[in-house]
Design an enzyme around this catalytic site. Structure first.
Site, PDB file in Angstrom:
ATOM      1  CG  ASP A   8      33.348  32.673  11.006  1.00  0.00           C
ATOM      2  OD1 ASP A   8      34.007  31.603  10.865  1.00  0.00           O
ATOM      3  OD2 ASP A   8      31.981  32.047  10.337  1.00  0.00           O
ATOM      4  CG  ASN A   9      28.491  31.247   8.345  1.00  0.00           C
ATOM      5  OD1 ASN A   9      29.022  31.033   8.401  1.00  0.00           O
ATOM      6  ND2 ASN A   9      27.298  31.377   7.680  1.00  0.00           N
ATOM      7  CB  SER A  65      38.759  15.308   6.525  1.00  0.00           C
ATOM      8  OG  SER A  65      38.889  14.117   8.251  1.00  0.00           O
ATOM      9  CB  THR A  99      36.617  12.135   6.774  1.00  0.00           C
ATOM     10  OG1 THR A  99      35.374  11.080   7.623  1.00  0.00           O
ATOM     11  CG2 THR A  99      36.691  13.147   6.051  1.00  0.00           C
ATOM     12  CE1 TYR A 108      34.499  15.293   7.865  1.00  0.00           C
ATOM     13  CE2 TYR A 108      34.020  18.094   6.981  1.00  0.00           C
ATOM     14  CZ  TYR A 108      34.379  16.581   7.427  1.00  0.00           C
ATOM     15  OH  TYR A 108      36.014  17.655   8.166  1.00  0.00           O
ATOM     16  CE  LYS A 115      36.186  19.358   4.820  1.00  0.00           C
ATOM     17  NZ  LYS A 115      36.382  21.027   4.629  1.00  0.00           N
ATOM     18  CG  ASN A 138      35.380  15.713  17.474  1.00  0.00           C
ATOM     19  OD1 ASN A 138      35.387  17.022  17.245  1.00  0.00           O
ATOM     20  ND2 ASN A 138      35.153  14.326  16.460  1.00  0.00           N
ATOM     21  N   PRO A 148      28.551   3.422  15.969  1.00  0.00           N
ATOM     22  CG  PRO A 148      26.381   3.478  15.281  1.00  0.00           C
ATOM     23  CD  PRO A 148      27.339   3.161  16.429  1.00  0.00           C
TER      24      PRO A 148
HETATM   25  C1  WQD Z   1      38.011  10.034  18.391  1.00  0.00           C
HETATM   26  C2  WQD Z   1      38.102   8.663  19.625  1.00  0.00           C
HETATM   27  C3  WQD Z   1      35.936   7.244  19.463  1.00  0.00           C
HETATM   28  C4  WQD Z   1      33.759  10.815  21.564  1.00  0.00           C
HETATM   29  C5  WQD Z   1      36.352  12.541  13.486  1.00  0.00           C
HETATM   30  C6  WQD Z   1      35.530  12.794  12.131  1.00  0.00           C
HETATM   31  C7  WQD Z   1      36.789  13.603  11.821  1.00  0.00           C
HETATM   32  C8  WQD Z   1      37.261  14.677  12.060  1.00  0.00           C
HETATM   33  C9  WQD Z   1      37.917  14.384  13.545  1.00  0.00           C
HETATM   34  C10 WQD Z   1      36.413  16.455  10.636  1.00  0.00           C
HETATM   35  C11 WQD Z   1      37.442   7.490  18.773  1.00  0.00           C
HETATM   36  C12 WQD Z   1      36.782   7.651  20.757  1.00  0.00           C
HETATM   37  C13 WQD Z   1      34.763  10.424  21.367  1.00  0.00           C
HETATM   38  C14 WQD Z   1      33.434  10.394  23.370  1.00  0.00           C
HETATM   39  C15 WQD Z   1      34.807   8.207  23.217  1.00  0.00           C
HETATM   40  N1  WQD Z   1      36.248  15.522  11.825  1.00  0.00           N
HETATM   41  N2  WQD Z   1      35.735   8.427  21.661  1.00  0.00           N
HETATM   42  N3  WQD Z   1      33.715   9.159  23.472  1.00  0.00           N
HETATM   43  O1  WQD Z   1      35.673  10.229  15.480  1.00  0.00           O
HETATM   44  O2  WQD Z   1      38.436   9.776  15.381  1.00  0.00           O
HETATM   45  O3  WQD Z   1      37.035  11.657  13.472  1.00  0.00           O
HETATM   46  O4  WQD Z   1      36.930  14.506  13.845  1.00  0.00           O
HETATM   47  O5  WQD Z   1      37.347  16.324  10.054  1.00  0.00           O
HETATM   48  O6  WQD Z   1      35.882  13.428  10.481  1.00  0.00           O
HETATM   49  O7  WQD Z   1      35.244  11.592  12.039  1.00  0.00           O
HETATM   50  O8  WQD Z   1      37.299  11.720  16.190  1.00  0.00           O
HETATM   51  O9  WQD Z   1      37.412  12.399  18.552  1.00  0.00           O
HETATM   52  O10 WQD Z   1      35.453  11.561  17.119  1.00  0.00           O
HETATM   53  O11 WQD Z   1      36.735  10.204  18.353  1.00  0.00           O
HETATM   54  O12 WQD Z   1      35.380   7.063  23.039  1.00  0.00           O
HETATM   55  O13 WQD Z   1      32.489  10.843  23.972  1.00  0.00           O
HETATM   56  O14 WQD Z   1      37.466   8.764  20.083  1.00  0.00           O
HETATM   57  O15 WQD Z   1      34.980   6.413  19.648  1.00  0.00           O
HETATM   58  O16 WQD Z   1      37.824   6.308  19.207  1.00  0.00           O
HETATM   59  P1  WQD Z   1      36.976  10.743  15.008  1.00  0.00           P
HETATM   60  P2  WQD Z   1      36.713  11.177  17.105  1.00  0.00           P
END
Ligand code: WQD
Length: 346
Positions: free
Chosen positions: A32-33, A125, A127, A149, A153, A199, A293
């Site tokens: 790891d870095n 992912s 995604t 991102y 992937k 997240n 968004p």
């Molecule tokens: C989950 C839900 C938000 C924060 C992301 C990446 C994806 C992957 C996993 C890498 C959604 C809601 C979130 C907050 C909220 N990462 N939320 N308030 O967007 O499904 O996925 O992480 O691989 O690539 O896009 O996860 O945890 O950001 O959001 O209401 O402060 O929680 O709108 O419905 P997401 P998340």
């Protein structure tokens, strides 16, 4: 005992996979870095695996150092986590994401090939599905990237599939994660994002422990059970055990595959919030704000292929995810270290 190289080994998913691989009898070399993790993880890994962890402080984009390390240790396979992973950040720094995520993957594949090893588990992912057309999402669903991102992937998977086509000796497992959450049951390792968590669960955890004032719920007018976003949350230890199953599959010569690692079940933001309140005994202050968004209403996996081909399925439910996350967060209110300690190491 096969030696598995783990890149991004001190990160959230990498550290939990390290523990699961050792428990399954693999020998692990972590690299790891520390770009998005802390060296403070290493003594905790040592405690959990019962021995001094084999680790080297390397950036996977340093091809010379990585190739020398792989050759010196005689690596049999690799699990590749090392990558930038913030969707929002990728929109501001697309070239950094392409260089780091795709360049690092090529650097690793070159090092493995030079050492005569062609077994690779690639951290992909959900995604790559973009905005899903139907639910639950199967592996043969339409793929699309909605941000740099996700594109890194998607192209990572395509690059590896083309490598296999050119050299069938390669055996690759592309694992598409849904929403990893939770922590090892010991509370010694867990999710420790830098800065403000993007997240949901780490943000909720920080509200519960008093580091953040309240959660903003990103929208409550989606066509879902309660109007808030629905996701497939999977316990990070289930995810880690999925990597063990994928490596066993590759070592058995059972061939390459692409598999969803999810539970097959969706939970809304409010369901997660209520589960966290039950687990922590704390009220999670929150208010509803505008949609974020790029968010989709709902996203959850069809997890059948991993069950059939890997003999793996997620076992831990949302209450366990929240209980283990809370144990980690309450035992480590400031995460692994303060910023000063992190700067001192770099
Ligand atoms: C989950 C839900 C938000 C924060 C992301 C990446 C994806 C992957 C996993 C890498 C959604 C809601 C979130 C907050 C909220 N990462 N939320 N308030 O967007 O499904 O996925 O992480 O691989 O690539 O896009 O996860 O945890 O950001 O959001 O209401 O402060 O929680 O709108 O419905 P997401 P998340």
């Amino acid at each position: 005992m096969p030696l598995v190289l783990l890149t991004g080994a001190t990160g959230y998913i990498g550290s939990h996979t390290w523990v699961a691989l050792c428990a399954a009898g693999f020998d692990v070399l972590g690299v790891d870095n520390f770009a998005n993790s802390s060296p403070a993880v290493l003594p905790r890994i040592a405690h959990l695996i019962g021995r001094t962890p084999r680790f080297e402080h390397i950036d996977v984009n340093d091809s010379g150092a990585l190739a020398a390390t792989v050759a010196r240790h005689g690596v049999d396979a690799a699990v590749h986590f090392a990558a930038h992973k913030a969707v929002g950040e990728s929109m501001q720094k697309p070239l950094a994401y392409f260089r780091n995520n795709l360049g690092g993957l090529v650097s690793l594949a070159e090092a493995l090939q030079a050492n005569g090893s062609r077994r690779l588990v690639f951290s992909s992912s959900a995604t790559v599905y973009g905005s899903p057309k139907s639910l639950p999402i199967r592996e043969d669903a339409e793929l699309s990237a909605t941000n740099p991102y996700g594109l890194s992937k998607l192209h990572g998977e395509q690059l590896l599939r083309e490598l296999e086509r050119c050299d069938p000796a390669w055996q690759v497992a592309c694992l598409r994660y849904f929403n990893p959450v939770g922590a090892h049951e010991s509370g010694l390792i867990g999710e420790d994002p830098r800065g403000v968590p993007n997240n949901l669960m780490p943000y909720v955890a920080q509200v519960a422990v008093g580091r953040r004032a309240e959660l903003q719920v990103h929208g409550s007018d989606y066509d879902t059970v309660d109007g808030t976003g629905v996701r497939d949350y999977i316990h990070v230890m289930d995810l880690a055990e999925g990597h063990v199953a994928a490596l066993r599959h590759l070592f058995d010569g059972a061939g390459s595959l692409t598999a969803n690692l999810g539970t097959g079940r969706g939970h809304s933001v409010l369901e997660v919030l209520r589960a966290y309140e039950r687990a922590s005994g704390r009220r999670i202050a929150h208010h509803v704000g505008p949609r974020r968004p790029g968010d989709v209403a709902a996203c959850y996996a069809d997890a059948e292929l991993a069950r059939q081909r890997l003999g793996w399925q997620a076992r831990r439910d949302l209450d366990a995810m929240c209980a283990d996350s809370w144990r980690w967060q309450s035992m480590n209110p400031q995460g692994f270290e303060t910023t000063q300690q992190a700067e001192a190491v770099r």
